[in-house]
Design a protein around this motif. Structure first.
Motif, PDB file in Angstrom:
ATOM      1  N   ILE A  93      39.329  92.210   3.812  1.00  0.00           N
ATOM      2  CA  ILE A  93      38.194  93.102   3.511  1.00  0.00           C
ATOM      3  C   ILE A  93      38.721  94.484   3.129  1.00  0.00           C
ATOM      4  CG2 ILE A  93      36.237  94.344   4.572  1.00  0.00           C
ATOM      5  CD1 ILE A  93      35.734  91.772   6.233  1.00  0.00           C
ATOM      6  N   PHE A  94      39.752  94.941   3.836  1.00  0.00           N
ATOM      7  CA  PHE A  94      40.244  96.296   3.598  1.00  0.00           C
ATOM      8  C   PHE A  94      41.185  96.373   2.395  1.00  0.00           C
ATOM      9  CE2 PHE A  94      38.539  96.101   7.791  1.00  0.00           C
ATOM     10  CZ  PHE A  94      37.687  97.192   7.751  1.00  0.00           C
ATOM     11  N   ALA A 137      42.725  87.651  -1.567  1.00  0.00           N
ATOM     12  CA  ALA A 137      41.815  88.146  -0.522  1.00  0.00           C
ATOM     13  C   ALA A 137      40.438  87.485  -0.660  1.00  0.00           C
ATOM     14  CB  ALA A 137      41.699  89.666  -0.610  1.00  0.00           C
ATOM     15  N   LEU A 138      39.979  87.340  -1.897  1.00  0.00           N
ATOM     16  CA  LEU A 138      38.672  86.712  -2.122  1.00  0.00           C
ATOM     17  C   LEU A 138      38.683  85.255  -1.672  1.00  0.00           C
ATOM     18  CD1 LEU A 138      37.810  88.205  -5.628  1.00  0.00           C
ATOM     19  CD2 LEU A 138      36.578  88.663  -3.493  1.00  0.00           C
ATOM     20  N   GLU A 139      39.795  84.596  -1.929  1.00  0.00           N
ATOM     21  CA  GLU A 139      39.912  83.197  -1.534  1.00  0.00           C
ATOM     22  C   GLU A 139      39.860  83.067  -0.012  1.00  0.00           C
ATOM     23  OE1 GLU A 139      43.315  80.161  -2.633  1.00  0.00           O
ATOM     24  OE2 GLU A 139      42.563  81.234  -4.399  1.00  0.00           O
ATOM     25  N   HIS A 158      34.883  84.074  -0.937  1.00  0.00           N
ATOM     26  CA  HIS A 158      33.852  84.829  -1.641  1.00  0.00           C
ATOM     27  C   HIS A 158      34.181  84.865  -3.125  1.00  0.00           C
ATOM     28  CE1 HIS A 158      30.722  87.671  -2.374  1.00  0.00           C
ATOM     29  NE2 HIS A 158      31.554  88.579  -2.840  1.00  0.00           N
ATOM     30  N   GLU A 159      33.173  84.653  -3.932  1.00  0.00           N
ATOM     31  CA  GLU A 159      33.386  84.699  -5.373  1.00  0.00           C
ATOM     32  C   GLU A 159      32.714  85.923  -5.967  1.00  0.00           C
ATOM     33  OE1 GLU A 159      32.790  81.328  -8.127  1.00  0.00           O
ATOM     34  OE2 GLU A 159      33.477  80.115  -6.406  1.00  0.00           O
ATOM     35  N   LEU A 189      31.130  93.404  -2.182  1.00  0.00           N
ATOM     36  CA  LEU A 189      32.369  92.917  -2.789  1.00  0.00           C
ATOM     37  C   LEU A 189      33.060  91.857  -1.944  1.00  0.00           C
ATOM     38  CD1 LEU A 189      33.754  96.397  -3.891  1.00  0.00           C
ATOM     39  CD2 LEU A 189      32.631  94.688  -5.341  1.00  0.00           C
ATOM     40  N   THR A 190      32.779  91.869  -0.640  1.00  0.00           N
ATOM     41  CA  THR A 190      33.470  90.945   0.258  1.00  0.00           C
ATOM     42  C   THR A 190      32.534  89.863   0.803  1.00  0.00           C
ATOM     43  OG1 THR A 190      33.041  92.433   2.130  1.00  0.00           O
ATOM     44  CG2 THR A 190      35.156  92.677   1.013  1.00  0.00           C
TER      45      THR A 190
END
Ligand code: ATP
Ligand code: MG
Length: 439
Positions: A143-144, A271-273, A277-278, A418-419
Motif C-alpha cells: 500500500i505504501f 504491489a498491485l498483484e 487489485h487491478e 489506488l490500492t
C-alpha cells in the motif's frame, strides 16, 4: 577495529537472486520469516523489503557452527547470511542459498505481539499498535509503495506543468473557513490552531505573482465522527493557479489522476498483484455530473435530498451506485460552499465549486475563487464570519489579486482508491483518529 557487520555489505536483495547467480557467493540481509527443521536439513526463509529467499542447510554438509546458529534463530530476528546460490525447484525464485557464514545482527524477543506471517490474522487495532511488524507484511507495505509512487507522480506532474512547490504554516491564528473542525493549541500566551487547510495561504500566493503553486502537507481536522474515510490528520495535495477558472483546474486534476493511474499500473504491478487489485485506466475525460442532476439521481434511488443540501452519506452511496469510477460533481449551491468560492454570475445561488468523486468517495474539492475584495468581504460576512479576523488574508486582495482557481486532493483517500482498500487507516502509516494518538 572491526567495522559494522564485519565489513559485510549486502550484495543482493531477495528479488534479484536468480539462477544466473548459480555457484556464486552472495550476501543477503533481512528477517527470519520461517524456520523448518527436518533434522537432516533445515530450511530458513529470509525476508527483505521485496520478498523472500530460502536458505537451505543440510546439517551434514554445512559447518556445525552454522547448524547451531540456525537452531538458535528466533522468528523476526535480523540476520546477514553469506552463502552460495543453488538451483532449487521448490524454493521461491527457483533458487536457494547454502550458507557458509551467518551473522545474527539482532535477536527478536518472543512471543511477537503479532504474527507478520499472517498465519494468525490480527484486528486492525492490534496491527496498528505494532505497525512496524504489520508493515513487514507485503500486503501492507505494498500500500505504501503505491502511495509513494502516487506522490512521486503528483510531484513530477506539477513540476512538468510549471508549478512551484511551496510550504505554508500549519500553526495558524484563525480558522480557514470558520467551522468547529479546528484543534486549538497553546501558542505562548495565545490560543492558536492547527491548520485545517492551506487554502488562505495558497490564495495569498496568487497575489505574489508566483502564478502556479502546489503543496503536499498535513492538514488537521477535529472531526469527531468515526468513519472509514475520515482521520484527524491527513495529507492534502493542494494546488492553486492564477488566470485560471474551474474548467481549467478540473482539466489539470483529471490529467493528474490519469497520470497517477498510468504510472501505478506500469510501475507498481507487483504491489498491485500482492493486493489483488487491478487498475483500470478510464476514458480521457471523467464524466461531469451537475449538482442538479445529482439531486435527481439521489432521489431516484429512494434517498431524499432537497436542492441546496449537502450530499448525505446515503446520497453519496446512491450516486456511487450509479456512477462507476471517477467523475466530477459541478455547480454546487453557493450556500453550502465556503466564502472563497466564486458564485455563478447569472445565478448566484449556484457556484463554480466542484468535487472529484470516485464512486461514493469524495477525493477532492475545488473551485474558481473569489478574487474581488468587496465581494469577498461580503461573502465572509454572509457566512456569519468576522472580516476583521481575515485581515491579513484580505490584504492580499487589495493590491492586485488575479483571478484564480484551485483544488485539494486527500492523498490518503486517493490511496484507498489506488490500492482497493476501504478503510483509510490502511493507507496511513500511523493514523490519528478519535481514539488513537500512538504510536
Ligand atoms: P467530507 O465531506 O468527505 O468530510 P470535506 O468536504 O469536508 O470531506 P474538504 O474540506 O473538501 O473535505 O477537503 C478536501 C479533500 O481533503 C477531501 O475531498 C478529502 O479527500 C480530504 N479530506 C478532508 N478531510 C478529511 C478527513 N477528515 N479525512 C480524510 N480525508 C479528508
Ligand atoms: Mg469537500
Amino acid at each position: 577495529m572491526q567495522g559494522l557487520l564485519k565489513e559485510w555489505r549486502r550484495t543482493h536483495y531477495s528479488k534479484n537472486v536468480n539462477s544466473d547467480l548459480k555457484e556464486k557467493e552472495i550476501i543477503i540481509m533481512g528477517w527470519i520469516h520461517e524456520i523448518r527443521d527436518l533434522g537432516g536439513i533445515i530450511f530458513v526463509l529470509v525476508r527483505d523489503r521485496d520478498g523472500m529467499i530460502q536458505v537451505t542447510a543440510p546439517t551434514k554438509e554445512v559447518d556445525d557452527e552454522i547448524v547451531k546458529q540456525i537452531r538458535n534463530f528466533r522468528k523476526e530476528s535480523v540476520v546477514a547470511i553469506k552463502g552460495t546460490v543453488q538451483e532449487s525447484g521448490k524454493a521461491p525464485n527457483g533458487v536457494e542459498i547454502i550458507p557458509s557464514e551467518i551473522q545474527i545482527l539482532n535477536l527478536a524477543n518472543q512471543p511477537l505481539p503479532m504474527d507478520p506471517t499472517e498465519k494468525v490474522k490480527a484486528e486492525i487495532d492490534t496491527r496498528l499498535d505494532s505497525r512496524f511488524l504489520d508493515l513487514r507484511k507485503q500486503n501492507v507495505s505494498s500500500i505504501f509503495k503505491i502511495k509513494s509512487q502516487m506522490l512521486r507522480t503528483v510531484r513530477d506532474f506539477f513540476y512538468n506543468n510549471e508549478f512551484v512547490e511551496i510550504n505554508t504554516p500549519k500553526l495558524v491564528a484563525s480558522a480557514t473557513e470558520g467551522g468547529t473542525e479546528l484543534f486549538p493549541i497553546t501558542y505562548f500566551e495565545r490560543e492558536a490552531f492547527l491548520g485545517q487547510s492551506p487554502q488562505l495561504y495558497k490564495q495569498i500566493m496568487m497575489s505574489s505573482g508566483m502564478d502556479r503553486v502546489f503543496e503536499i502537507a498535513q492538514i488537521f481536522r477535529a472531526e469527531e465522527h468515526d468513519t472509514l474515510r475520515h482521520l484527524n490528520e491527513v495529507v492534502s495535495i493542494d494546488m492553486e493557479a492564477s488566470f485560471m477558472d474551474d474548467i481549467d483546474v478540473i482539466k489539470i486534476l483529471n490529467n493528474m489522476i490519469q497520470q497517477v493511474l498510468i504510472d501505478i499500473k506500469t510501475n507498481c504491478s507487483e504491489a498491485l498483484e500482492i493486493l489483488e487489485h487491478e487498475i483500470e485506466i478510464p476514458e480521457c475525460n471523467f464524466p461531469i455530473v451537475r449538482y442538479d442532476d445529482a439531486v435527481d439521481i439521489v432521489n431516484s434511488k429512494g434517498v431524499e435530498m432537497e436542492w441546496g443540501e449537502d450530499l448525505s452519506r446515503a446520497g453519496e452511496k446512491a450516486l456511487g451506485d450509479t456512477m462507476d469510477g471517477f467523475y466530477f460533481l459541478t455547480e454546487w449551491p453557493s450556500e453550502i460552499k465556503p466564502f472563497y468560492v466564486m458564485p455563478n454570475k447569472e445565478d448566484p445561488t449556484k457556484s463554480h465549486a466542484f468535487d472529484l468523486m470516485y464512486k461514493d468517495l469524495e477525493i477532492s474539492s475545488g473551485a474558481t475563487r473569489v478574487h474581488q475584495y468587496d465581494l469577498l468581504v461580503e461573502k465572509i460576512a454572509e457566512k456569519g464570519l468576522n472580516p476583521d479576523a481575515f485581515k491579513s488574508y484580505l490584504k492580499a486582495f487589495e493590491y492586485g489579486m488575479p483571478p484564480h482557481a484551485g483544488w485539494g486532493v486527500g492523498a490518503d483517500r486517493l490511496t484507498m482508491v489506488l490500492t482497493g482498500t476501504n478503510n483509510i487507516r490502511e493507507t496511513v502509516l500511523f493514523p490519528r483518529d478519535r481514539r488513537r494518538l500512538t504510536p
